[in-house]
Design a protein around this motif. Structure first.
Motif, PDB file in Angstrom:
ATOM      1  N   GLY A 339     -11.515  10.992   4.926  1.00 56.82           N
ATOM      2  CA  GLY A 339     -11.338   9.431   5.410  1.00 56.82           C
ATOM      3  C   GLY A 339     -11.335   8.531   3.760  1.00 56.82           C
ATOM      4  N   SER A 340     -11.313   7.705   4.119  1.00 54.06           N
ATOM      5  CA  SER A 340     -10.455   6.639   3.262  1.00 54.06           C
ATOM      6  C   SER A 340     -11.135   5.667   2.864  1.00 54.06           C
ATOM      7  N   ALA A 341     -10.921   4.544   1.733  1.00 52.46           N
ATOM      8  CA  ALA A 341     -11.555   3.237   2.021  1.00 52.46           C
ATOM      9  C   ALA A 341     -10.716   3.061   0.623  1.00 52.46           C
ATOM     10  N   GLY A 342     -10.785   1.435   0.455  1.00 50.37           N
ATOM     11  CA  GLY A 342      -9.869   0.693   0.021  1.00 50.37           C
ATOM     12  C   GLY A 342      -9.878  -0.435  -0.015  1.00 50.37           C
ATOM     13  N   ARG A 343      -9.519  -1.747  -0.517  1.00 51.34           N
ATOM     14  CA  ARG A 343      -8.661  -2.715  -1.120  1.00 51.34           C
ATOM     15  C   ARG A 343      -6.938  -3.438  -0.999  1.00 51.34           C
ATOM     16  N   SER A 345      -4.031  -6.828  -0.581  1.00 49.08           N
ATOM     17  CA  SER A 345      -4.049  -7.672  -0.508  1.00 49.08           C
ATOM     18  C   SER A 345      -2.425  -7.702  -1.325  1.00 49.08           C
ATOM     19  N   GLN A 346      -2.110  -9.257  -0.796  1.00 49.03           N
ATOM     20  CA  GLN A 346      -0.614  -9.946  -1.525  1.00 49.03           C
ATOM     21  C   GLN A 346      -0.728 -10.654  -2.383  1.00 49.03           C
ATOM     22  N   GLN A 347      -1.885 -11.189  -2.631  1.00 48.63           N
ATOM     23  CA  GLN A 347      -2.359 -11.816  -4.562  1.00 48.63           C
ATOM     24  C   GLN A 347      -3.339 -10.599  -4.368  1.00 48.63           C
ATOM     25  N   ILE A 348      -3.097 -10.386  -6.112  1.00 48.01           N
ATOM     26  CA  ILE A 348      -4.496 -10.277  -6.609  1.00 48.01           C
ATOM     27  C   ILE A 348      -5.348 -10.296  -7.002  1.00 48.01           C
ATOM     28  N   GLU A 349      -5.548 -12.172  -6.993  1.00 44.27           N
ATOM     29  CA  GLU A 349      -6.520 -12.510  -7.023  1.00 44.27           C
ATOM     30  C   GLU A 349      -7.196 -12.365  -5.702  1.00 44.27           C
ATOM     31  N   GLN A 350      -7.279 -11.918  -4.577  1.00 44.51           N
ATOM     32  CA  GLN A 350      -7.464 -12.213  -3.315  1.00 44.51           C
ATOM     33  C   GLN A 350      -8.196 -10.199  -3.326  1.00 44.51           C
ATOM     34  N   ILE A 351      -8.078  -9.791  -3.506  1.00 39.60           N
ATOM     35  CA  ILE A 351      -8.129  -7.857  -3.483  1.00 39.60           C
ATOM     36  C   ILE A 351     -10.230  -8.199  -3.020  1.00 39.60           C
ATOM     37  N   ILE A 352     -10.080  -8.967  -4.342  1.00 43.53           N
ATOM     38  CA  ILE A 352     -11.953  -8.849  -3.925  1.00 43.53           C
ATOM     39  C   ILE A 352     -12.391  -9.252  -2.885  1.00 43.53           C
ATOM     40  N   ARG A 353     -11.967  -9.640  -2.315  1.00 48.15           N
ATOM     41  CA  ARG A 353     -12.588 -10.755  -0.713  1.00 48.15           C
ATOM     42  C   ARG A 353     -13.274 -10.287   0.265  1.00 48.15           C
ATOM     43  N   PRO A 354     -13.824 -10.252   0.868  1.00 48.63           N
ATOM     44  CA  PRO A 354     -14.172  -8.574   1.460  1.00 48.63           C
ATOM     45  C   PRO A 354     -13.263  -8.669   2.751  1.00 48.63           C
ATOM     46  N   GLU A 355     -12.558  -9.800   3.426  1.00 50.09           N
ATOM     47  CA  GLU A 355     -11.764  -9.077   4.281  1.00 50.09           C
ATOM     48  C   GLU A 355     -10.578  -8.551   3.632  1.00 50.09           C
ATOM     49  N   SER A 356     -10.309  -8.420   2.414  1.00 49.56           N
ATOM     50  CA  SER A 356      -9.165  -7.585   2.027  1.00 49.56           C
ATOM     51  C   SER A 356      -9.911  -5.738   2.021  1.00 49.56           C
ATOM     52  N   ALA A 357     -10.861  -5.581   2.979  1.00 50.98           N
ATOM     53  CA  ALA A 357     -11.443  -3.825   2.557  1.00 50.98           C
ATOM     54  C   ALA A 357     -10.926  -3.357   3.672  1.00 50.98           C
ATOM     55  N   ILE A 358     -10.487  -1.932   3.778  1.00 48.99           N
ATOM     56  CA  ILE A 358      -9.527  -1.322   4.841  1.00 48.99           C
ATOM     57  C   ILE A 358     -10.683   0.094   4.333  1.00 48.99           C
ATOM     58  N   TRP A 359     -10.686   0.734   5.699  1.00 50.72           N
ATOM     59  CA  TRP A 359     -11.291   2.156   5.440  1.00 50.72           C
ATOM     60  C   TRP A 359     -11.121   3.413   6.937  1.00 50.72           C
ATOM     61  N   ASN A 360     -10.601   3.778   6.937  1.00 52.11           N
ATOM     62  CA  ASN A 360     -10.759   5.111   8.197  1.00 52.11           C
ATOM     63  C   ASN A 360     -11.042   5.858   8.187  1.00 52.11           C
ATOM     64  N   LEU A 361     -11.844   6.454   9.039  1.00 49.99           N
ATOM     65  CA  LEU A 361     -12.003   8.204   9.219  1.00 49.99           C
ATOM     66  C   LEU A 361     -11.808   9.109  10.282  1.00 49.99           C
ATOM     67  N   GLY A 362     -11.531  10.886  10.176  1.00 50.90           N
ATOM     68  CA  GLY A 362     -10.984  11.373  10.935  1.00 50.90           C
ATOM     69  C   GLY A 362     -11.128  12.661  10.956  1.00 50.90           C
ATOM     70  N   THR A 363     -11.107  13.610  12.031  1.00 49.69           N
ATOM     71  CA  THR A 363     -11.564  14.500  11.924  1.00 49.69           C
ATOM     72  C   THR A 363     -10.402  15.764  12.265  1.00 49.69           C
ATOM     73  N   GLN A 364     -10.297  16.704  11.096  1.00 50.44           N
ATOM     74  CA  GLN A 364      -9.280  17.075  11.747  1.00 50.44           C
ATOM     75  C   GLN A 364     -10.179  19.285  12.417  1.00 50.44           C
TER      76      GLN A 364
END
Length: 485
Positions: A339-343, A345-364
């Motif tokens: 799994g991974s999680a982070g943020r 964005s194309q603008q550094i000042e927008q990286i703290i916004r909720p819509e900049s969050a990304i994540w993924n989970l997986g099983t192997q």
């Protein structure tokens, strides 16, 4: 007053609780697999029990080693200097320090082996700036683009469903315990070797003193004979007596040099054991100590279980079994969560916004299908290693009994030999006095006097050596028993 039923839990909250409760139960079940004993545990108990069955009396479980096991027996020797020498050796000997460093390495390896039971969590961040071709199809788009990624957390966890990682940790833990037992064994061996070397130095100094005294006596005798020859008393006989006495004196002086060399060599050996420069200045014990007590009758065979080398062998056997179990489980499927999680964005000042969050989970889930017999060969390798250590353990048990039985028997032999040599030395000294008296009266030849003096010297020297050998044998017995009685 109207009684109203409480509002039911919202459906979303109920689903959340169910999902997380199921996940918690699943994690506990998975973690519980790590506590299962390794494959072949019953075989290990059977093999160890068979080895213990070779003892005259049935052995019990491994007892704890008392703190005084390595040095608690030193008081038996009746020397205040001896414990100080042993403590100095234990504190400064480089070989023992190297063994202690191997214990630290084994503990670090245990930490490494246990780390696989926990998730691996890493963090990263990045920033990039790219430029598109100037003849791009869509005008109005900025050809230069920025991308900022921050607070990235990457999770990777191999679920130890079969207990393979747990077996690897068990093997490392048993190996760490074996390394600690090796340190106990090295410490006890160093104490015993220091005692034996200190006794050998005291023996060498005592024999040197006897040899020097013998030279002094023969010089006095030679002076008397030379004066007789100068006065012309029986010149032929006097010349023969002087020649024999001079030859005897030369042999005695040669013995002094030989014993000086032995004492010097032993002194430097002791200094090396003490962790110091072998300068040949260590004063040692000064004289041979005396044992305060004999050996108690009926020592139980269970005392041998204190021997650190046997305990180390048993721990290595357990480590080999756990490694074999881990090799077998390596043939089973592996399950990994990622799994991974982070943020981003194309603008550094927008990286703290909720819509900049990304994540993924997986099983192997992975299963090795063919590796040319690699995994099976790994199992065979660990099984062969187990059988090798088992036979080494069996040999160590037999060696331990041999060492104890030999030291116990030698104690009786040396005690009787010492008693006989005390009588021999007493009679030899009496014969020397009688021979001297008869020679002075002219009733015996000088050869008789020289022979009786040599016999007396040899008897005193042999008695000193046997006393020292008995002291060394007692130190060897404590080493064989793993400590004090």
């Amino acid at each position: 007053m109207t009684n109203e039923a409480p509002n039911p839990m919202p459906e979303a909250a109920t689903s959340f609780v169910i999902r997380h409760s199921a996940a918690a139960v699943l994690c506990l079940c998975i973690a519980g697999c790590a506590f299962f004993p390794p494959l072949g545990s019953k075989r290990l108990k059977t093999d160890v029990a068979a080895l213990h069955g070779t003892a005259p009396a049935k052995w019990a479980a491994l007892p704890g080693i008392p703190k005084s096991a390595a040095t608690g027996w030193l008081d038996e020797f009746g020397s205040s200097r001896l414990p100080a020498l042993v403590q100095q050796a234990v504190a400064a000997n480089p070989s023992l320090k190297a063994t202690a460093a191997r214990v630290e390495q084994a503990r670090a390896q245990l930490m490494q082996a246990g780390s696989g039971l926990f998730p691996a969590l890493t963090s990263s961040g990045s920033a990039s700036r790219t430029q598109s071709p100037g003849d791009q199809r869509f005008p109005g788009i900025n050809p230069i683009a920025n991308r900022f990624n921050g607070n990235y957390l990457n999770l990777s966890w191999e679920i130890d469903f079969w207990g393979r990682v747990a077996d690897t940790r068990r093997a490392a833990k048993a190996g760490s315990e074996a390394a600690e037992e090796d340190w106990h064994a090295a410490r006890l061996s160093l104490a015993s070797t220091t005692v034996q070397t200190a006794v050998s130095l005291a023996e060498a100094e005592s024999l040197l003193a006897l040899a020097q005294s013998n030279v002094t006596t023969r010089k006095v005798q030679l002076g008397i004979l030379e004066r007789q020859m100068d006065r012309g008393i029986e010149p032929e006989r006097a010349a023969l007596d002087v020649s024999l006495s001079r030859a005897d004196l030369a042999r005695a002086e040669s013995t002094v040099q030989q014993r000086r060399a032995t004492a010097d060599q032993t002194r430097r050996t002791l200094e090396t054991l003490l962790g110091g420069y072998p300068a040949g200045t260590e004063r040692g014990l000064g004289s041979l100590p005396s044992l305060k007590r004999g050996i108690p009758a009926g020592l139980p065979s269970e005392m041998l279980l204190r021997r650190p080398d046997l305990r180390a062998a048993e721990r290595r056997l357990a480590s080999a079994l756990a490694s074999e179990s881990a090799a077998k489980k390596a043939m089973l499927p592996s399950i990994r969560l990622t799994g991974s999680a982070g943020r981003t964005s194309q603008q550094i000042e927008q990286i703290i916004r909720p819509e900049s969050a990304i994540w993924n989970l997986g099983t192997q889930v992975g299963q090795t299908l063919f590796q040319g017999g690699l995994l099976k060969a790994g199992v065979d390798l660990q099984r062969g290693r187990y059988h090798e250590i088992l036979q080494t353990y069996a040999d160590s048990v037999l060696t331990a009994f041999r060492e104890v039985e030999t030291a116990l028997a030698a104690e009786q032999f040396l005690l009787q030999q010492e008693s006989a040599l005390e009588r021999a030395a007493s009679e030899a000294e009496r014969a020397e006095q009688l021979a001297l008296s008869q020679y002075e009266k002219g009733l015996s030849e000088v050869l008789t006097l020289l022979d009786t003096r040599q016999r007396a010297f040899d008897a005193r020297s042999t008695l000193t050596s046997v006393k020292a050998q008995r002291l060394r044998n007692r130190a060897a017995l404590h080493l064989a028993l793993g400590g004090e009685f």
